[in-house]
Design an enzyme around this catalytic site. Sequence first.
Site, PDB file in Angstrom:
ATOM      1  N   SER A 145      42.588  55.808  61.946  1.00 20.67           N
ATOM      2  CA  SER A 145      42.566  55.810  60.481  1.00 20.67           C
ATOM      3  C   SER A 145      42.746  57.200  59.892  1.00 20.67           C
ATOM      4  O   SER A 145      42.903  57.345  58.690  1.00 20.67           O
ATOM      5  CB  SER A 145      41.257  55.194  59.964  1.00 20.67           C
ATOM      6  N   LYS A 146      42.690  58.239  60.733  1.00 18.70           N
ATOM      7  CA  LYS A 146      42.975  59.627  60.331  1.00 18.70           C
ATOM      8  C   LYS A 146      42.236  60.013  59.050  1.00 18.70           C
ATOM      9  O   LYS A 146      42.822  60.517  58.092  1.00 18.70           O
ATOM     10  CB  LYS A 146      44.480  59.847  60.191  1.00 18.70           C
ATOM     11  N   ARG A 147      40.934  59.812  59.069  1.00 21.82           N
ATOM     12  CA  ARG A 147      40.112  60.136  57.908  1.00 21.82           C
ATOM     13  C   ARG A 147      39.784  61.627  57.863  1.00 21.82           C
ATOM     14  O   ARG A 147      40.048  62.369  58.807  1.00 21.82           O
ATOM     15  CB  ARG A 147      38.814  59.326  57.936  1.00 21.82           C
TER      16      ARG A 147
END
Length: 292
Positions: free
Chosen positions: A104-106
């Site tokens: 999700s590359k938060r």
Amino acid sequence: MDYVDRLIESADFTGNVTCMGLDPVLDALPGEGGFRERVNAFAEQLFRRMKLEGLSPAAFKPNIGYYVINDNPRDEDFSGSAALADVLDMLESFFPSIPVILDSKRGDIAKSSQNYAHEAFDCWQADAVTVSPYMGSDSVLPFAFPDKGIYVLNRTSNPGGKELQNMLALDKVDSHELYPFYDAVAHHIAAWAGEHRGVGAVVGATNMEELGRIVGYYAGRDVPTLIPGVGSQGGSAPEVMEAMRKAGYDVRLARINSSSGLTHPWKKGPAPEDWLDACLQSIRRLLDETKC
């Protein structure tokens, strides 16, 4: 058992370091019906055959964007999110000991990062998550949940990654010399991993020189790596394995990812009649190329 131990255990159990990306594209899915119905039918058939034939990757990685794009919240339609929940349930049923990485590359200010961490680990019940390092430690470290993994973007496989990641920067953590920015990020990742076991790095498979340099720095530091770029992006799994071994890196801590190359290897157009055999053949090949 912490996340690093789980990686080692799953690599020993499966005999490979493959990570299977699960990024469904509606036009490539076999069958008819809506997104959720087609994802469910596809995943259940594929996972069942994989289980029957003893084909188990050492990790799975669904990218959340491929699912939530099929939600229409204003119309109270959450079929994309429901499909992701169904896939996660099936993974738990068919492959109960295999880690699941939520891609999700938060990354945000501290409180927001904490919310995103709860989303990944409490709501979706993932074992690890991908995170951006751009905002620094107070953005990354809220994801340091007990026994969970964090894959920090280090040197990514996309063509545009070099625009920022290869810029020269003054690194004040490991020395006072100029490094490519990805080296400076690697030094921070190693420092965070020394404080929180389970912090790892995303390192692309599209440049063997850079990959070897980065994993060589991580060798002996118990830093997990997630390595995308194999398959459709041009990376070679045997070359990655060779580079890691040459650098003295424990390959059991790596997960070499392929997504579309495993779940729709026919590249374009609708699924052919023999789609299941095509998927199994690609999975079998990558498992063999990533034996540990």
